[in-house]
Design a protein around this motif. Structure first.
Motif, PDB file in Angstrom:
ATOM      1  N   GLN A  76       0.830  -1.199   0.000  1.00 44.70           N
ATOM      2  CA  GLN A  76       0.000   0.000   0.000  1.00 44.70           C
ATOM      3  C   GLN A  76       0.869   1.254   0.000  1.00 44.70           C
ATOM      4  OE1 GLN A  76      -3.739   0.148   0.771  1.00 44.70           O
ATOM      5  NE2 GLN A  76      -3.568   2.291   0.206  1.00 44.70           N
ATOM      6  N   ASN A 115     -10.394  -2.837  -2.267  1.00 41.35           N
ATOM      7  CA  ASN A 115     -10.075  -3.316  -0.920  1.00 41.35           C
ATOM      8  C   ASN A 115      -8.882  -2.588  -0.297  1.00 41.35           C
ATOM      9  OD1 ASN A 115     -12.149  -5.301  -0.843  1.00 41.35           O
ATOM     10  ND2 ASN A 115     -10.881  -6.656  -2.105  1.00 41.35           N
ATOM     11  N   ASN A 121      -6.988   0.696   1.446  1.00 42.63           N
ATOM     12  CA  ASN A 121      -7.378   1.703   2.436  1.00 42.63           C
ATOM     13  C   ASN A 121      -7.304   3.090   1.793  1.00 42.63           C
ATOM     14  OD1 ASN A 121      -8.020   3.037   4.807  1.00 42.63           O
ATOM     15  ND2 ASN A 121      -5.900   3.013   5.561  1.00 42.63           N
ATOM     16  N   ASN A 135      -9.739   6.615   0.429  1.00 43.75           N
ATOM     17  CA  ASN A 135     -10.984   7.362   0.523  1.00 43.75           C
ATOM     18  C   ASN A 135     -11.943   6.884  -0.574  1.00 43.75           C
ATOM     19  OD1 ASN A 135     -12.740   9.807  -0.367  1.00 43.75           O
ATOM     20  ND2 ASN A 135     -12.014  10.380   1.673  1.00 43.75           N
TER      21      ASN A 135
END
Length: 350
Positions: free
Chosen positions: A98, A210, A212, A214
């Motif tokens: 991420q 999936n 994280n 907005n």
């Protein structure tokens, strides 16, 4: 132009001003120097001469920008940021790591720090020439930068501005998962190829749903090709059913695409881009689009342009109801209203 001592002159330099001795022109401006001419200047005890620099040979507005020190710094910052962005996105796509929002926002800040204004950003981006294998990445980076400029123009609050910029970084992530040769094919796509390209919003959303992120960013990924009149894809959504940030990104995406050169056409000038938007007003959220178009149009006042009849003009006045058809003035102070000349089009910035 710069002043150079005669002893430092070299063959091939071109004089930028007449060289005068005792009220007589020895060599006129534009003379290309060789050893004999340099020796003649020494013979007349001429101490220095004005010669032309590379920037003096630039003929258009955008060619001249490339010699601007602020642009050179921007170019350095831009490619540094582009490399960081590519590394982060490859880590996400290939390893599932991420990307922190702050890392992308810092790339934006580092590049934008040396840009005096949003209007100058448009000029700078027009001059960027990314390598072929970086086109999708540079398109997203350009979109993020323009999103930040638009956020400032519209006085967005800081949180919305950050979301908008992040939408720019992520919205075309689906294209990074499609074959490069298909995305940037020089010829016309077949019906099947076009169908595959149109899957990129769904492909992108399947990847980010999936993460994280907005929800506005995720919506921008899947909705950025939807159009207010229902003519977009993939779901032919209409009106306010389309996320407001997706509506903004649709404007940014269209502008960046038109301002970028393609194998089959040159980049459109800002006023040509405005003309294309005016033709397709029903496809975009006009309440969002018009303030952006007005900012872009106002930035053109005072610029020199060439029309398709090869004449050179200065943009004098922007028509409030037809931003792409300004009133122009030439060097003889003759006025020409493009609203009265539909056959004319601005084709080059000078």
């Amino acid at each position: 132009m710069k002043v150079v001592a005669v002893m430092a002159l070299t063959p091939g330099m071109i004089l930028g001003e007449d060289v005068v001795f005792q009220n007589k022109v020895i060599f006129s401006a534009g003379t290309k120097l060789d050893k004999l001419k340099i020796d003649k200047l020494s013979h007349y005890s001429i101490m220095c001469a004005t010669v032309m620099e590379d920037v003096d040979f630039a003929s258009t507005h955008y060619e001249k920008i490339r010699f601007d020190e602020k642009f050179k710094q921007f170019e350095k910052d831009y490619y540094n940021g582009l490399n960081q962005y590519k590394t982060l996105m490859y880590s996400l796509l290939q390893q599932g790591i991420q990307v922190p929002d702050d890392a992308l926002l810092q790339i934006y800040e580092d590049i934008y720090a040396n840009i005096p204004s949003g209007a100058i950003l448009l000029d700078f981006l027009y001059n960027m020439m990314p390598n072929e294998d970086e086109l999708t990445f540079s398109h997203c980076l350009n979109s993020a930068l323009l999103a930040g400029a638009i956020a400032d123009w519209l006085s967005m609050n800081e949180n919305d501005k950050k979301i908008f910029i992040l939408c720019g970084f992520y919205y075309d992530i689906g294209k990074l998962q499609l074959p490069y040769d298909l995305l940037w094919k020089s010829g016309k796509l077949t019906a099947e190829e076009f169908r595959i390209v149109q899957t990129h919003p769904v492909v992108g959303y399947a990847f980010v749903r999936n993460l994280n992120l907005n929800n506005h960013i995720k919506n921008a990924v899947i909705m950025h090709h939807e159009r207010l009149d229902g003519s977009g894809y993939p779901y032919h959504m209409q009106g306010e059913k389309i996320d407001v940030f997706a509506r903004y990104i649709a404007i940014v995406d269209a502008y960046i695409a038109m301002a970028s050169p393609r194998s089959y056409r040159n980049a459109f000038t800002p006023l040509q881009i405005l003309g294309n938007f005016e033709t397709d007003l029903s496809k975009f959220d006009v309440e969002l689009l018009m303030p952006v178009m007005k900012k872009i149009a106002d930035a053109q006042i005072g610029t020199r342009v060439q029309t398709n009849d090869d004449k050179i003009w200065e943009v004098l006045i922007i028509h409030p109801n037809k931003l792409s058809r300004p009133i122009l003035k030439n060097d003889n102070n003759e006025i020409m209203d493009m609203m009265q000349h539909p056959e004319l089009e601005i084709v080059k910035m000078m």
